[in-house]
Scaffold this motif. Structure first.
Motif, mmCIF file in Angstrom:
data_model
loop_
_atom_site.group_PDB
_atom_site.id
_atom_site.type_symbol
_atom_site.label_atom_id
_atom_site.label_comp_id
_atom_site.label_asym_id
_atom_site.label_seq_id
_atom_site.Cartn_x
_atom_site.Cartn_y
_atom_site.Cartn_z
ATOM 1 N N LYS A 295 1.101 4.339 -2.865
ATOM 2 C CA LYS A 295 1.075 5.725 -2.579
ATOM 3 C C LYS A 295 2.216 6.751 -2.865
ATOM 4 O O LYS A 295 2.053 7.762 -2.892
ATOM 5 N N HIS A 296 3.368 6.091 -2.716
ATOM 6 C CA HIS A 296 4.532 6.896 -2.891
ATOM 7 C C HIS A 296 5.319 6.021 -3.767
ATOM 8 O O HIS A 296 6.574 5.660 -3.547
ATOM 9 N N THR B 61 0.896 -1.132 0.004
ATOM 10 C CA THR B 61 -0.061 -0.004 0.009
ATOM 11 C C THR B 61 0.749 1.055 0.013
ATOM 12 O O THR B 61 0.668 2.050 -0.571
#
Length: 281
Positions: free
Chosen positions: A144-145, A140
């Motif tokens: 996101k990054h 996750t």
């Protein structure tokens, strides 16, 4: 009379040796030793004298830490000694900055300032959080990054808060990759000598996807020419907070390497072939 001359011949070298003022490396070794140093105040000045009123630095450092001093630079007026502190699980570095006072014949070299990389307090908890992150959370996090994924952040933070020796080893393992990145930057002419365009040039360089692909495996957050005050130095920044920065820079001309000072560039260590480790404050 013969015995007196023999005795003088044996004692005189010892007396002369004892009378010699200490050099920066010798001062550093006394100052960071685990035991106290009775002559300490004679070899301190400025802020260093204010910070060590009753105890030497060595007495303030936990006794479990071993200390290794190395002379990094000594000129006519200034000198820098690095001190590696280590035990079985940790390793850290501090830097002792000396100034020479030609008017003080008994102790011309004096320790003026003690420095280390500041504002690293957030590093250990961030590293712990990332290290203990379950695989599902890692996936996750990476979604996101994507530009600073889990593996990049782990490697980057370890270098940021780690010992100089860790950066040295990282560079030695990846020297060819660092050289390719430097060559790519030079061939693309990302940076010019115009000071008024430095910010825009840096932004453009760090937005280049090809360059980022070269920097990402090296755990480099950005390239710059603004931290060292050296227009011809190519800086590979690992990280830091505000002015407290750590990284590497490339400068093949040794005459153009900036000077160290306790007020800005607290350490510069040669890594070979025009590459250097640096830290600022």
């Amino acid at each position: 009379m013969k015995y007196i001359l023999v005795l003088l011949g044996w004692c005189l070298p010892l007396v002369l040796r004892a009378a010699q003022p200490l050099e920066p490396l010798q001062i550093a070794e006394h100052f960071v030793a685990k035991t106290g140093w009775s002559e300490m105040k004679s070899y301190l000045s400025g802020e260093a004298a204010g910070q060590a009123r009753r105890e030497s630095l060595g007495q303030q450092i936990p006794a479990t830490l071993e200390r290794r001093c190395q002379l990094l630079q000594q000129g006519l007026a200034t000198a820098v000694v690095t001190v590696e502190l280590h035990d079985s699980v940790s390793r850290n570095d501090i830097y002792l900055h000396f100034r020479r006072d030609s008017t003080a014949a008994a102790a011309p070299w004096k320790l003026a300032a003690v420095r280390s990389l500041s504002m690293t307090q957030l590093g250990p908890p961030m590293l712990k959080l990332l290290s203990e992150m379950p695989p599902a959370e890692v996936a996750t996090y990476n979604q996101k990054h994507p530009d600073a994924d889990h593996a990049f952040m782990l490697g980057n933070i370890q270098l940021w808060i780690g010992a100089d020796a860790n950066i040295n080893q990282h560079f030695a393992r990846n020297q060819e990759a660092f050289q390719r990145a430097a060559q790519f930057i030079q061939e693309r002419h990302f940076f010019t000598s115009a000071p008024d365009s430095a910010v825009l040039e840096e932004k453009a360089a760090n937005a280049n996807e090809e360059l980022q692909a070269l920097l990402h495996p090296l755990y480099i957050t950005r390239v710059s020419r603004r931290y060292l005050g050296c227009a011809s130095c190519l800086e590979f920044v690992i990280g830091g907070v505000t002015d407290n920065t750590v990284g590497l820079f490339y400068q093949p001309d040794a005459q153009q390497v900036p000077t160290m000072s306790p007020d800005r560039i607290i350490v510069i260590k040669p890594l070979g072939n025009g590459w250097y480790l640096f830290k600022t404050t």
